[in-house]
Design an enzyme around this catalytic site. Structure first.
Site, PDB file in Angstrom:
ATOM      1  N   HIS A 130       0.857  -1.180   0.000  1.00 26.06           N
ATOM      2  CA  HIS A 130       0.000   0.000   0.000  1.00 26.06           C
ATOM      3  C   HIS A 130       0.898   1.237   0.000  1.00 26.06           C
ATOM      4  O   HIS A 130       2.019   1.207   0.509  1.00 26.06           O
ATOM      5  CB  HIS A 130      -0.873  -0.044   1.266  1.00 26.06           C
ATOM      6  CG  HIS A 130      -1.952   0.980   1.338  1.00 26.06           C
ATOM      7  ND1 HIS A 130      -1.714   2.296   1.667  1.00 26.06           N
ATOM      8  CD2 HIS A 130      -3.301   0.877   1.169  1.00 26.06           C
ATOM      9  CE1 HIS A 130      -2.859   2.961   1.691  1.00 26.06           C
ATOM     10  NE2 HIS A 130      -3.833   2.126   1.389  1.00 26.06           N
ATOM     11  N   ASP A 208       2.818  -4.318   8.193  1.00 26.66           N
ATOM     12  CA  ASP A 208       1.563  -3.591   8.045  1.00 26.66           C
ATOM     13  C   ASP A 208       0.432  -4.605   8.156  1.00 26.66           C
ATOM     14  O   ASP A 208       0.197  -5.387   7.233  1.00 26.66           O
ATOM     15  CB  ASP A 208       1.541  -2.878   6.690  1.00 26.66           C
ATOM     16  CG  ASP A 208       0.194  -2.248   6.357  1.00 26.66           C
ATOM     17  OD1 ASP A 208      -0.733  -2.325   7.182  1.00 26.66           O
ATOM     18  OD2 ASP A 208       0.064  -1.687   5.251  1.00 26.66           O
ATOM     19  N   GLN A 211      -4.841  -5.272   6.958  1.00 27.63           N
ATOM     20  CA  GLN A 211      -5.789  -6.213   6.364  1.00 27.63           C
ATOM     21  C   GLN A 211      -5.750  -7.582   7.045  1.00 27.63           C
ATOM     22  O   GLN A 211      -6.451  -8.503   6.603  1.00 27.63           O
ATOM     23  CB  GLN A 211      -5.480  -6.379   4.866  1.00 27.63           C
ATOM     24  CG  GLN A 211      -5.588  -5.113   4.052  1.00 27.63           C
ATOM     25  CD  GLN A 211      -7.015  -4.601   3.907  1.00 27.63           C
ATOM     26  OE1 GLN A 211      -7.976  -5.337   4.118  1.00 27.63           O
ATOM     27  NE2 GLN A 211      -7.157  -3.342   3.552  1.00 27.63           N
ATOM     28  N   LYS A 234     -10.802  -0.494  10.180  1.00 19.96           N
ATOM     29  CA  LYS A 234     -10.994  -1.728   9.420  1.00 19.96           C
ATOM     30  C   LYS A 234     -11.334  -2.911  10.328  1.00 19.96           C
ATOM     31  O   LYS A 234     -11.688  -3.988   9.845  1.00 19.96           O
ATOM     32  CB  LYS A 234      -9.738  -2.049   8.604  1.00 19.96           C
ATOM     33  CG  LYS A 234      -9.372  -1.007   7.551  1.00 19.96           C
ATOM     34  CD  LYS A 234      -8.145  -1.436   6.763  1.00 19.96           C
ATOM     35  CE  LYS A 234      -7.558  -0.297   5.945  1.00 19.96           C
ATOM     36  NZ  LYS A 234      -8.430   0.164   4.865  1.00 19.96           N
ATOM     37  N   CYS A 374      -4.700   2.451  -3.748  1.00 25.04           N
ATOM     38  CA  CYS A 374      -3.486   2.993  -3.108  1.00 25.04           C
ATOM     39  C   CYS A 374      -2.317   2.033  -3.285  1.00 25.04           C
ATOM     40  O   CYS A 374      -1.523   1.817  -2.355  1.00 25.04           O
ATOM     41  CB  CYS A 374      -3.728   3.281  -1.634  1.00 25.04           C
ATOM     42  SG  CYS A 374      -4.980   4.541  -1.333  1.00 25.04           S
TER      43      CYS A 374
END
Length: 417
Positions: A130, A208, A211, A234, A374
Site C-alpha cells: 500500500h 503492516d 488487512q 478496518k 493505493c
C-alpha cells in the site's frame, strides 16, 4: 455454471449481520450489500454505543485531572489500551495509539529511520505494498541517501524468500517492511519467517497488519516483528485511531515523532525530557473516545473468536472465487486458493472498466471498490490501471456474493458482452 459450495459456507456463517445497524438501510428499496470492508468496516451497535456512551457519560481529557470524571476517562482510555494489546498478544506499554496505520508507519520511518538509515543503506519492501508502506520509505531514502528496494511479485501474487535472502545477504538492508495481507491480491505473506530472516541478517522489521488483524488470529509476539501496525476502522472500530506495537528496547531508544502534551515528562526554557512508554509517542490529546470504541470492537471480535472469523471468511472467500468464475471474461488477481489469501478478491472483466463495474454493481445495491487501491506500483506490475475489488467482513453471507455475481452478469449485458 459451476456448482456452489453452499454447505461449508453455511456451516461457517457467523449470523451477526443484525448486530450492525447500518444494514437496516435500503437503497432504492434494496437492502445494503456491503463488500468494501477492505476500505473500512461497518460498526456493530456495541461499538457505536460505547463511543456515544463515553461522550455522554465519561468525557474528559486524560492524564490531566484528579477529579472523578477525569479518572473515569483515564480508566476508559487505559483500559482500552490493555484490551487492544491483549487482542494481538502485545504489551500495553509498547502499544501506541496513532491516528491510523499510515501515521504509525510514518512514525517509524521518521523516528527510527532518520536515526538509523544513511548513505549506502537500503530499505526493502515488496511490490504489493500500500502507498502507506511505500511513500514514507521513499521520503526517508531520498533524505538520507539510502536506496529503496523491492521484492518482486510473481504471477501467483506471491514473493520469493530466495530473493529476500539474496537481498539480505548483500549486507545493506537496514529495514524490511512488508504487508501481512495484500489489500489488492489478498496474499497472506509468511511474515514470521520474513521477520526471522531479517533479524538474522541484522535488519529491523515492520509489518503492516491493516488487512490481517480484523480477519484472522494475530499474535504479534509470536510473529516477532520489531514493529507491527494496524488500524481501528478496518477492525469494526471508529476512524481516527490506529495502533503501533513496537519492541520495547527500540522504542525506548527512539526520539518522539510529534512533541507536546502528554509525551512530556518535564520542560524548562531550553529543553525537555520525554514521558515513559507508550505516552512518549502520543503527543497532545489522544483519540480517547475512538480508543474506547476500538476497545469495544476488539471485545466484540474476541467474543466471536478470531479462529471462527477466519474460518468464516476463508469459506466465504472460496465461495466468492468460485462464483466469480461464473462471470465470462472475469479474471481474479492473486493466489487462486482461498487458503492463501485474505477475504478479498480484486478482478477485471474484459471489455469493462473497473469504475464501470463498480457503478453497475451499485445499481444492483452492491458496494465494491474500484481503482488502484493505493497501490499504483503493483498495478503497473499487473499491467492494469485499476481493478474492481470485493472484500468481506464478519457480517457478510453467501447471498451477498450471489448478489454481486448477479450484478456483474447484468452489467455485462448493459455493455452488450
Amino acid at each position: 455454471m459451476t456448482s456452489r459450495r453452499m454447505p461449508p459456507v453455511a456451516e461457517s456463517a457467523l449470523g451477526v449481520k443484525s448486530d450492525f445497524p447500518i444494514f437496516s438501510r435500503r437503497f432504492d428499496g434494496r437492502p445494503l450489500i456491503y463488500l468494501d470492508s477492505g476500505a473500512t468496516s461497518q460498526k456493530p451497535e456495541v461499538v457505536i454505543e460505547a463511543l456515544a456512551n463515553h461522550l455522554r457519560e465519561h468525557n474528559a481529557n486524560v492524564h490531566r485531572g484528579v477529579y472523578a470524571l477525569a479518572q473515569e476517562a483515564d480508566a476508559a482510555y487505559d483500559g482500552a489500551r490493555k484490551r487492544v494489546a491483549a487482542f494481538v498478544g502485545a504489551e500495553p506499554e509498547t502499544t501506541i495509539f496513532t491516528k491510523n496505520v499510515t501515521e504509525a508507519i510514518n512514525l517509524v520511518a521518521y523516528s527510527w529511520g532518520r536515526a538509523n538509515v544513511g548513505p549506502g543503506d537500503a530499505v526493502l519492501i515488496t511490490q504489493m505494498e500500500h502507498h502507506a508502506n511505500i511513500v514514507p520509505w521513499q521520503v526517508l531514502c531520498r533524505e538520507r541517501g539510502a536506496e529503496l528496494r523491492y521484492l518482486e511479485v510473481d504471477p501467483r501474487g506471491e514473493i520469493s524468500l530466495d530473493q529476500l535472502d539474496a537481498e539480505l545477504a548483500r549486507g545493506e538492508v537496514r529495514m524490511v517492511a512488508v504487508t501481512h495481507v495484500s489489500n489488492v491480491l489478498g496474499t497472506i505473506l509468511p511474515v514470521a519467517e520474513i521477520v526471522a530472516r531479517a533479524r538474522a541478517a541484522g535488519a529491523v522489521s515492520l509489518v503492516d497488519g491493516a488487512q490481517a488483524v480484523p480477519h484472522m488470529p494475530v499474535d504479534v509476539a509470536a510473529i516477532g516483528a520489531d514493529f507491527y501496525a494496524w488500524t481501528g476502522h478496518k477492525a469494526l472500530g471508529p476512524t481516527g485511531v490506529g495502533v503501533l506495537h513496537g519492541r520495547r528496547e527500540i522504542l525506548e531508544g527512539m526520539e518522539p515523532f510529534l512533541t507536546g502534551g502528554d509525551m512530556i515528562a518535564s520542560v524548562d526554557f531550553q529543553g525537555a525530557t520525554w514521558n515513559e512508554l507508550p505516552y512518549k509517542f502520543e503527543a497532545g490529546t489522544p483519540p480517547i473516545a475512538e480508543a474506547v470504541g476500538l476497545g469495544a470492537a476488539v471485545d466484540y471480535l474476541s467474543a466471536i473468536g478470531m479462529e471462527r472469523v477466519r474460518a468464516h471468511e476463508r469459506a466465504l472467500t472460496g465461495y466468492m472465487l468460485e462464483r466469480l468464475g461464473d462471470v465470462p471474461g472475469l479474471r481474479v488477481t492473486g493466489p487462486p486458493e482461498a487458503d492463501g489469501r485474505g477475504g478479498l478478491a480484486s478482478f477485471t472483466i474484459e471489455g469493462m472498466h473497473p469504475h464501470d463495474i463498480a457503478e453497475l454493481a451499485d445499481r444492483g445495491g452492491v458496494c465494491i471498490r474500484a481503482g488502484h487501491h493505493c497501490a499504483q506500483p503493483l498495478m503497473r506490475c499487473l499491467g492494469v490501471s485499476a481493478t474492481a475489488r470485493a472484500s468481506i467482513g464478519v457480517y457478510n453471507e453467501p447471498s451477498d456474493i450471489d448478489a454481486l455475481v448477479d450484478a456483474l452478469l447484468a452489467g455485462r449485458e448493459v455493455f452488450g458482452l
